[in-house]
Design an enzyme around this catalytic site. Sequence first.
Site, short mmCIF file in Angstrom:
data_model
loop_
_atom_site.label_atom_id
_atom_site.label_comp_id
_atom_site.label_asym_id
_atom_site.label_seq_id
_atom_site.Cartn_x
_atom_site.Cartn_y
_atom_site.Cartn_z
N ARG A 251 0.86 -1.18 0.00
CA ARG A 251 0.00 0.00 0.00
C ARG A 251 0.90 1.23 0.00
NH1 ARG A 251 -2.80 0.97 5.38
NH2 ARG A 251 -1.37 2.72 5.57
N HIS A 255 -4.00 4.80 4.34
CA HIS A 255 -5.14 3.87 4.40
C HIS A 255 -6.35 4.50 3.71
CE1 HIS A 255 -7.95 0.94 5.97
NE2 HIS A 255 -8.66 1.90 6.52
N TYR A 264 2.73 6.30 11.74
CA TYR A 264 2.98 4.93 12.18
C TYR A 264 3.98 4.15 11.32
CZ TYR A 264 -0.75 4.19 8.69
OH TYR A 264 -1.51 4.20 7.57
#
Length: 350
Positions: A251, A255, A264
């Site tokens: 990815r 998100h 993160y």
Amino acid sequence: MEEYPLKQIIDEQGNLVDMQNRDRIHKELVENGYYHMYRIRTFDKKAKSLQRQGRIGTYPPFEGQEAAQVASALALDSNDWMFPTYRDHGAMLTFGADMVRTFLYWNGRVEGCVPPEGKRIFPAAVPIATQILHAVGASWAEKRKGTDHIAIAYFGDGATSEGDFHEGLNFAGVFQTPTILFNQNNGYAISVPFERQTNSKTIAQKAVAYDIPGVRVDGNDFFAVYFEMQKAIKRARTGGGPTLIEAVTWRVGAHTTADDPTKYRSTEIGMDVVDPLIRMERFMKNYGFWDDAYIQKTHQQVEEEIESAVKAMESYSKANVEDMFDYVFAEPPKQLLEQRDSYIELLRGQ
């Protein structure tokens, strides 16, 4: 793991590493794969831009997962079933979903949940892993009816932490349903990295518990995904039951457009992953499939289609606010009706 090696046909530089499949790679397949990968990549970029401009709502980008989504969708037949997640609109578009309605979905419109006539595409599942049960059920129904139609369920690595994943695989294994359980392991379930999702080294190995085939494939290799899908589909159509496919991908971005991945994960993580579209372009140039005229025509055609779809999406009449209340229950409870009436009254007073 040695038991589940990462299957690959072309490497990051676009070189064939599995010569056994060389004769199966032909011009039509290459150009079809490139076209759809470029098409959904351009769609994805446009959708992110529209969200930043406030023209659609929160949007989950799929950049980096184009090969997995396109190759898996192209391997299906028109009468098969597709059960996508909220990040699989690239697969949906490849399978025949309408682009205008796909934009409408991300603009919060109920019309975006309606597939074209004759296309068996379920609305994108936002709850994690619920669509796995639906796919297994649909494929079981096809088996009981005596057809050779199959169903594919898309899901991420985070979904394997949900009970629905295990229930779905167990049912599929027991009843030998013609289901492709297609996992896109993109490294993160929102902010949680794969190694904190499971103690298993791979997702493919989870198939052992249900005594079904499990395979691990390079999800950024269009051909590896496509040919493994063909094997799994043939098995499903001929009574061989379900297959769990783990497509290892990445990815690239957040998100969703409401997420900040720098909170993160380091920006250096993933820098060594070669973009699947670039890998395909390298392959095309390495093996004589690159055609400047075709590439230019493809780019122009795709960009015109997307601009036309955006214009059509924004030309729709204003949404009916009552849609939020009318499509939840067959018989709306009293409390919901009171909320609807109160909200409509509030709008009238503005």
